[in-house]
Enzyme design. Structure first.
Site, PDB file in Angstrom:
ATOM      1  N   MET A  19       0.849  -1.195   0.000  1.00  0.00           N
ATOM      2  CA  MET A  19       0.000   0.000   0.000  1.00  0.00           C
ATOM      3  C   MET A  19       0.882   1.241   0.000  1.00  0.00           C
ATOM      4  O   MET A  19       1.741   1.395   0.860  1.00  0.00           O
ATOM      5  CB  MET A  19      -0.927   0.006   1.225  1.00  0.00           C
ATOM      6  CG  MET A  19      -1.980  -1.087   1.205  1.00  0.00           C
ATOM      7  SD  MET A  19      -2.997  -1.114   2.711  1.00  0.00           S
ATOM      8  CE  MET A  19      -1.846  -1.920   3.853  1.00  0.00           C
ATOM      9  N   GLN A  72       7.525  -4.885  -5.553  1.00  0.00           N
ATOM     10  CA  GLN A  72       6.422  -4.839  -6.500  1.00  0.00           C
ATOM     11  C   GLN A  72       6.640  -3.722  -7.524  1.00  0.00           C
ATOM     12  O   GLN A  72       6.890  -2.570  -7.160  1.00  0.00           O
ATOM     13  CB  GLN A  72       5.080  -4.619  -5.807  1.00  0.00           C
ATOM     14  CG  GLN A  72       3.919  -4.789  -6.787  1.00  0.00           C
ATOM     15  CD  GLN A  72       2.567  -4.562  -6.170  1.00  0.00           C
ATOM     16  OE1 GLN A  72       2.156  -3.426  -5.986  1.00  0.00           O
ATOM     17  NE2 GLN A  72       1.840  -5.641  -5.881  1.00  0.00           N
ATOM     18  N   CYS A 102      -3.762  -2.528  -9.504  1.00  0.00           N
ATOM     19  CA  CYS A 102      -4.037  -1.241  -8.863  1.00  0.00           C
ATOM     20  C   CYS A 102      -5.083  -0.466  -9.659  1.00  0.00           C
ATOM     21  O   CYS A 102      -4.909  -0.215 -10.853  1.00  0.00           O
ATOM     22  CB  CYS A 102      -2.764  -0.411  -8.747  1.00  0.00           C
ATOM     23  SG  CYS A 102      -3.048   1.204  -7.988  1.00  0.00           S
ATOM     24  N   ASN A 204      -7.387 -12.092  -1.778  1.00  0.00           N
ATOM     25  CA  ASN A 204      -7.319 -10.727  -1.260  1.00  0.00           C
ATOM     26  C   ASN A 204      -8.684 -10.066  -1.395  1.00  0.00           C
ATOM     27  O   ASN A 204      -9.374 -10.257  -2.391  1.00  0.00           O
ATOM     28  CB  ASN A 204      -6.252  -9.952  -2.035  1.00  0.00           C
ATOM     29  CG  ASN A 204      -6.121  -8.505  -1.622  1.00  0.00           C
ATOM     30  OD1 ASN A 204      -5.901  -7.632  -2.457  1.00  0.00           O
ATOM     31  ND2 ASN A 204      -6.231  -8.208  -0.336  1.00  0.00           N
ATOM     32  N   GLY A 205      -9.058  -9.306  -0.368  1.00  0.00           N
ATOM     33  CA  GLY A 205     -10.329  -8.587  -0.416  1.00  0.00           C
ATOM     34  C   GLY A 205     -11.181  -8.860   0.804  1.00  0.00           C
ATOM     35  O   GLY A 205     -11.626  -9.990   1.010  1.00  0.00           O
ATOM     36  N   ASP A 206     -11.372  -7.826   1.634  1.00  0.00           N
ATOM     37  CA  ASP A 206     -12.266  -7.888   2.801  1.00  0.00           C
ATOM     38  C   ASP A 206     -11.747  -8.754   3.941  1.00  0.00           C
ATOM     39  O   ASP A 206     -12.515  -9.117   4.833  1.00  0.00           O
ATOM     40  CB  ASP A 206     -13.663  -8.374   2.406  1.00  0.00           C
ATOM     41  CG  ASP A 206     -14.337  -7.484   1.376  1.00  0.00           C
ATOM     42  OD1 ASP A 206     -13.942  -6.314   1.276  1.00  0.00           O
ATOM     43  OD2 ASP A 206     -15.246  -7.963   0.668  1.00  0.00           O
TER      44      ASP A 206
END
Length: 328
Positions: A19, A72, A102, A204-206
């Site tokens: 991030m 990354q 992204c 990935n996600g939540d």
């Protein structure tokens, strides 16, 4: 399968998502200390590395305690990304991660990140060329597709595997969803349970609780989960998930002393790495979550997000510590 990758995914992996302006070396080290198995640098612009931009070069720096770590990269020009991957490899990370997911406008408008979901042949060409050009394993992070009418999973997973990647992280949303709505883990599961897929798959996600992580592990059999926004101000989430997976019980919340110790260490490390002004500004996004369990915290939050110097910030943290230790 590469030996490093085989060992890494011999057990369920908890990864810290890359991030921007969050997962710097200071925050990565904190998350590692609380149980993160895998970390990534903030995403690095391929063109920035080739221009020797100072901000891009600084993102390649990491501490040995952060391993295993991946650098990354993002961009939209094959030659630039390949050249950048070779530069990044010289920093000796454990792997290189290609960002094809992204959704942020300034990245997509330049043809990077999720923009490549609109040009799959180009994405695959970039991937295959990077794999052939470096010796480190190559991972990819991407999304389900550009929008709900253009879902490319699970076919894309097979194509990326054929291009030579060693692991795949899938965010269960499309580009147009950004971070809204609910992540669709059924499509992540479809990739993991595809007989053709032999590489590790990270979902990935939540992922914001130990219960959710365990449910995704059990329901879809993913090799790991990636935690992003839920880790901001809450590095304990990695320890909490591990304890829940092992013992089936939710751990107690960190006491005020541990919270103050963690945030002070984070702040001082950030000041050392980025300078006082930048560190103070970037730390502001962490405070609400770090202290969210505390009653009557608003008065202190206002002070914390208004301080301009390290001494002022440390003074407020001392006030917080004294106040809550007195009333607890």
């Amino acid at each position: 399968m590469n030996e490093f990758v085989r060992k890494l995914f011999s057990d369920f992996v908890l990864a810290l998502a890359p991030m921007e302006d969050v997962t710097d070396t200071a925050f990565r080290r904190i998350c590692k200390s609380y149980g993160a198995d895998l970390v990534f640098t903030e995403f690095v612009a391929a063109d920035g590395l080739l221009r020797c931009a100072e901000k891009s070069k600084k993102k390649l720096v990491f501490d040995e305690s952060e391993r295993p770590i991946g650098i990354q990269l993002f961009g939209n020009n094959k030659d630039s990304i390949v050249a950048a991957a070779k530069i990044a490899e010289e920093a000796n990370p454990d792997f290189i991660d290609l960002n094809f997911g992204c959704p942020v406008k300034k990245i997509v408008d330049k043809g990077g990140g999720a923009a490549l979901l609109k040009d799959i042949p180009k994405m695959l060409d970039i991937t295959a060329t990077v794999v052939k050009s470096i010796s480190k394993p190559v991972f990819v992070k991407t999304r389900l597709g550009w929008d709900e009418k253009n879902i490319v999973m699970p076919q894309l997973a097979e194509q990326l595997q054929d291009a030579g990647i060693s692991a795949l992280t899938i965010h269960g949303r499309t580009k147009t969803q950004m971070y809204k709505g609910i992540a669709d883990w059924s499509l992540i599961g479809a990739v993991k349970n595809n007989p053709r897929i032999t590489i590790p798959v990270i979902g990935n996600g939540d992922v914001d609780s130990p219960q959710f992580a365990l449910e995704m592990k059990n329901r879809y059999g993913v090799d790991g989960v990636m935690i992003g926004r839920a880790a901001i101000g809450n590095p304990w989430i990695f320890k909490d998930i591990k304890e829940y997976l092992k013992f089936g019980k939710l751990p107690t919340s960190p006491l005020i002393g541990e919270r103050i110790e963690m945030v002070t260490g984070h702040l001082l490390s950030s000041v050392n790495n980025k300078g006082e002004r930048t560190a103070i500004l970037e730390m502001r996004k962490h405070y609400s979550t770090i202290f969210r369990a505390l009653e009557n915290f608003k008065q202190f939050r206002t002070k914390l997000v208004s301080t301009d110097t390290l001494d002022e910030t440390l003074g407020v943290l001392k006030e917080i510590s004294e106040y809550y230790q007195k009333i607890c």
